[in-house]
Scaffold this motif. Structure first.
Motif, PDB file in Angstrom:
ATOM      1  N   GLY A  60       0.852  -1.188   0.000  1.00 44.58           N
ATOM      2  CA  GLY A  60       0.000   0.000   0.000  1.00 44.58           C
ATOM      3  C   GLY A  60       0.883   1.231   0.000  1.00 44.58           C
ATOM      4  N   HIS A  61       0.250   2.383  -0.006  1.00 44.31           N
ATOM      5  CA  HIS A  61       1.014   3.635   0.063  1.00 44.31           C
ATOM      6  C   HIS A  61       0.685   4.302   1.387  1.00 44.31           C
ATOM      7  CE1 HIS A  61       2.926   7.365  -1.077  1.00 44.31           C
ATOM      8  NE2 HIS A  61       1.847   7.996  -0.651  1.00 44.31           N
ATOM      9  N   TYR A  62       1.696   4.476   2.223  1.00 48.48           N
ATOM     10  CA  TYR A  62       1.536   5.082   3.529  1.00 48.48           C
ATOM     11  C   TYR A  62       2.350   6.369   3.525  1.00 48.48           C
ATOM     12  CZ  TYR A  62      -0.004   0.359   4.197  1.00 48.48           C
ATOM     13  OH  TYR A  62      -0.655  -0.835   4.048  1.00 48.48           O
ATOM     14  N   PRO A  63       1.684   7.505   3.469  1.00 47.81           N
ATOM     15  CA  PRO A  63       2.402   8.766   3.303  1.00 47.81           C
ATOM     16  C   PRO A  63       3.311   9.106   4.472  1.00 47.81           C
ATOM     17  CG  PRO A  63       0.074   9.160   3.703  1.00 47.81           C
ATOM     18  CD  PRO A  63       0.257   7.685   3.574  1.00 47.81           C
ATOM     19  N   ALA A  64       4.345   9.848   4.146  1.00 44.66           N
ATOM     20  CA  ALA A  64       5.276  10.322   5.163  1.00 44.66           C
ATOM     21  C   ALA A  64       4.607  11.387   6.014  1.00 44.66           C
ATOM     22  CB  ALA A  64       6.526  10.893   4.502  1.00 44.66           C
ATOM     23  N   LEU A  65       4.851  11.311   7.298  1.00 46.01           N
ATOM     24  CA  LEU A  65       4.425  12.361   8.218  1.00 46.01           C
ATOM     25  C   LEU A  65       5.613  13.276   8.526  1.00 46.01           C
ATOM     26  CD1 LEU A  65       2.286  10.146  10.631  1.00 46.01           C
ATOM     27  CD2 LEU A  65       1.497  11.548   8.717  1.00 46.01           C
ATOM     28  N   ALA A  66       6.811  12.766   8.305  1.00 46.67           N
ATOM     29  CA  ALA A  66       8.025  13.540   8.540  1.00 46.67           C
ATOM     30  C   ALA A  66       8.112  14.679   7.530  1.00 46.67           C
ATOM     31  CB  ALA A  66       9.249  12.639   8.424  1.00 46.67           C
ATOM     32  N   ASN A  67       8.434  15.863   8.020  1.00 42.05           N
ATOM     33  CA  ASN A  67       8.580  17.050   7.161  1.00 42.05           C
ATOM     34  C   ASN A  67       7.386  17.241   6.231  1.00 42.05           C
ATOM     35  OD1 ASN A  67      11.296  17.765   8.071  1.00 42.05           O
ATOM     36  ND2 ASN A  67      11.894  15.864   7.066  1.00 42.05           N
ATOM     37  N   ASN A  68       6.198  17.023   6.746  1.00 41.03           N
ATOM     38  CA  ASN A  68       4.998  17.069   5.916  1.00 41.03           C
ATOM     39  C   ASN A  68       4.330  18.439   6.013  1.00 41.03           C
ATOM     40  OD1 ASN A  68       2.413  16.777   4.802  1.00 41.03           O
ATOM     41  ND2 ASN A  68       2.352  14.612   5.319  1.00 41.03           N
ATOM     42  N   PRO A  69       4.338  19.224   4.933  1.00 45.73           N
ATOM     43  CA  PRO A  69       3.728  20.558   4.966  1.00 45.73           C
ATOM     44  C   PRO A  69       2.213  20.536   5.151  1.00 45.73           C
ATOM     45  CG  PRO A  69       4.460  20.031   2.738  1.00 45.73           C
ATOM     46  CD  PRO A  69       4.944  18.922   3.636  1.00 45.73           C
ATOM     47  N   LYS A  70       1.580  19.389   4.873  1.00 46.72           N
ATOM     48  CA  LYS A  70       0.133  19.300   5.090  1.00 46.72           C
ATOM     49  C   LYS A  70      -0.226  19.386   6.575  1.00 46.72           C
ATOM     50  CE  LYS A  70      -1.107  16.607   1.027  1.00 46.72           C
ATOM     51  NZ  LYS A  70      -1.696  15.358   0.532  1.00 46.72           N
ATOM     52  N   LEU A  71       0.756  19.169   7.435  1.00 47.10           N
ATOM     53  CA  LEU A  71       0.507  19.224   8.870  1.00 47.10           C
ATOM     54  C   LEU A  71       0.513  20.651   9.414  1.00 47.10           C
ATOM     55  CD1 LEU A  71       2.672  16.196  10.047  1.00 47.10           C
ATOM     56  CD2 LEU A  71       0.248  16.243   9.467  1.00 47.10           C
ATOM     57  N   ALA A  72       0.793  21.630   8.554  1.00 50.33           N
ATOM     58  CA  ALA A  72       0.805  23.028   8.998  1.00 50.33           C
ATOM     59  C   ALA A  72      -0.545  23.430   9.567  1.00 50.33           C
ATOM     60  CB  ALA A  72       1.199  23.954   7.843  1.00 50.33           C
ATOM     61  N   SER A  73      -1.602  22.959   8.973  1.00 47.07           N
ATOM     62  CA  SER A  73      -2.944  23.191   9.499  1.00 47.07           C
ATOM     63  C   SER A  73      -3.276  22.032  10.425  1.00 47.07           C
ATOM     64  CB  SER A  73      -3.968  23.256   8.363  1.00 47.07           C
ATOM     65  OG  SER A  73      -5.270  23.203   8.892  1.00 47.07           O
ATOM     66  N   ALA A  74      -3.478  22.313  11.700  1.00 48.31           N
ATOM     67  CA  ALA A  74      -3.761  21.249  12.668  1.00 48.31           C
ATOM     68  C   ALA A  74      -5.045  20.507  12.333  1.00 48.31           C
ATOM     69  CB  ALA A  74      -3.829  21.829  14.073  1.00 48.31           C
ATOM     70  N   ALA A  75      -5.941  21.158  11.614  1.00 45.19           N
ATOM     71  CA  ALA A  75      -7.216  20.517  11.261  1.00 45.19           C
ATOM     72  C   ALA A  75      -6.992  19.304  10.352  1.00 45.19           C
ATOM     73  CB  ALA A  75      -8.138  21.520  10.584  1.00 45.19           C
ATOM     74  N   TYR A  76      -6.021  19.377   9.458  1.00 46.03           N
ATOM     75  CA  TYR A  76      -5.790  18.289   8.505  1.00 46.03           C
ATOM     76  C   TYR A  76      -5.492  16.964   9.211  1.00 46.03           C
ATOM     77  CZ  TYR A  76      -3.733  15.437   4.848  1.00 46.03           C
ATOM     78  OH  TYR A  76      -3.449  14.400   3.993  1.00 46.03           O
ATOM     79  N   PRO A  77      -4.492  16.902  10.109  1.00 47.03           N
ATOM     80  CA  PRO A  77      -4.240  15.611  10.747  1.00 47.03           C
ATOM     81  C   PRO A  77      -5.374  15.174  11.674  1.00 47.03           C
ATOM     82  CG  PRO A  77      -2.774  17.272  11.641  1.00 47.03           C
ATOM     83  CD  PRO A  77      -3.473  17.888  10.468  1.00 47.03           C
ATOM     84  N   VAL A  78      -6.094  16.123  12.259  1.00 44.88           N
ATOM     85  CA  VAL A  78      -7.228  15.749  13.105  1.00 44.88           C
ATOM     86  C   VAL A  78      -8.279  15.027  12.264  1.00 44.88           C
ATOM     87  CG1 VAL A  78      -9.174  16.615  14.470  1.00 44.88           C
ATOM     88  CG2 VAL A  78      -6.888  17.540  14.847  1.00 44.88           C
ATOM     89  N   VAL A  79      -8.608  15.588  11.122  1.00 48.10           N
ATOM     90  CA  VAL A  79      -9.602  14.968  10.240  1.00 48.10           C
ATOM     91  C   VAL A  79      -9.120  13.591   9.793  1.00 48.10           C
ATOM     92  CG1 VAL A  79     -10.733  15.139   7.975  1.00 48.10           C
ATOM     93  CG2 VAL A  79     -10.640  17.124   9.484  1.00 48.10           C
ATOM     94  N   MET A  80      -7.853  13.471   9.457  1.00 53.45           N
ATOM     95  CA  MET A  80      -7.318  12.182   9.008  1.00 53.45           C
ATOM     96  C   MET A  80      -7.380  11.140  10.124  1.00 53.45           C
ATOM     97  SD  MET A  80      -6.713  12.558   5.875  1.00 53.45           S
ATOM     98  CE  MET A  80      -5.842  11.057   5.531  1.00 53.45           C
ATOM     99  N   VAL A  81      -6.976  11.518  11.335  1.00 56.19           N
ATOM    100  CA  VAL A  81      -6.994  10.575  12.454  1.00 56.19           C
ATOM    101  C   VAL A  81      -8.437  10.185  12.786  1.00 56.19           C
ATOM    102  CG1 VAL A  81      -6.521  10.302  14.929  1.00 56.19           C
ATOM    103  CG2 VAL A  81      -4.794  11.321  13.435  1.00 56.19           C
ATOM    104  N   MET A  82      -9.320  11.164  12.819  1.00 56.79           N
ATOM    105  CA  MET A  82     -10.712  10.908  13.203  1.00 56.79           C
ATOM    106  C   MET A  82     -11.451  10.072  12.162  1.00 56.79           C
ATOM    107  SD  MET A  82     -11.355  12.505  16.103  1.00 56.79           S
ATOM    108  CE  MET A  82     -13.049  12.988  16.182  1.00 56.79           C
ATOM    109  N   ASN A  83     -11.304  10.417  10.890  1.00 57.10           N
ATOM    110  CA  ASN A  83     -12.130   9.824   9.835  1.00 57.10           C
ATOM    111  C   ASN A  83     -11.415   8.838   8.925  1.00 57.10           C
ATOM    112  OD1 ASN A  83     -14.362  11.492  10.587  1.00 57.10           O
ATOM    113  ND2 ASN A  83     -13.282  13.173   9.615  1.00 57.10           N
ATOM    114  N   GLY A  84     -10.094   8.868   8.913  1.00 60.36           N
ATOM    115  CA  GLY A  84      -9.343   8.022   7.997  1.00 60.36           C
ATOM    116  C   GLY A  84      -9.536   8.483   6.564  1.00 60.36           C
TER     117      GLY A  84
END
Length: 138
Positions: A60-84
């Motif tokens: 599968g493809h498991y994206p990097a969390l290291a140095n990830n600019p998508k994490l700049a907005s705290a909402a993005y990882p919250v939505v991903m963790v909550m909803n997948g």
């Protein structure tokens, strides 16, 4: 056939329990509510995103969390963790708001990420879907 399956289950159960008890970092169910963001990452996230959070590609493809600019907005990882999304299952039903905030804060402040705005459990609450109506509500 049922006897064979029961025998296998009885022999396997002690082995599984022993494996969990010998893992010094294993989070016991009664201690799960006190798990830190780092422990949640270690026991849930790194299985796919890897210990260094650099992700993986293979079955599968498991994206990097290291140095990830998508994490700049705290909402993005919250939505991903909550909803997948995609191959990532939703963890919202299994984690408290505090645990979601802790693991998101951990990932956003480690692995080359230096986002200093921290989430509180109250920041996570709006991302929870509304509770499904019950028979008592009707």
């Amino acid at each position: 056939m049922k006897t064979v399956l029961l025998a296998i289950a009885l022999f396997a159960a002690p082995s599984l329990a022993m494996a969990q008890k010998t893992d010094a970092d294993f989070i016991d169910a009664k201690e799960a509510s006190h798990a830190t963001g780092q422990q949640i990452f270690t026991h849930i996230c790194q299985g796919c995103h890897m210990a260094d959070a650099k992700g993986a590609v293979g079955a599968g493809h498991y994206p990097a969390l290291a140095n990830n600019p998508k994490l700049a907005s705290a909402a993005y990882p919250v939505v991903m963790v909550m909803n997948g999304r995609g191959a990532m299952p939703p963890f919202g039903p299994f984690l408290t708001d505090a645990q979601v905030a802790d693991v998101v804060n951990y990932v956003r402040s480690h692995f080359g990420n230096a986002y200093t705005d921290t989430l509180k459990p109250d920041d996570v609450k709006p991302f929870r879907p509304p509770a499904a109506p019950t028979d008592e509500d009707n």
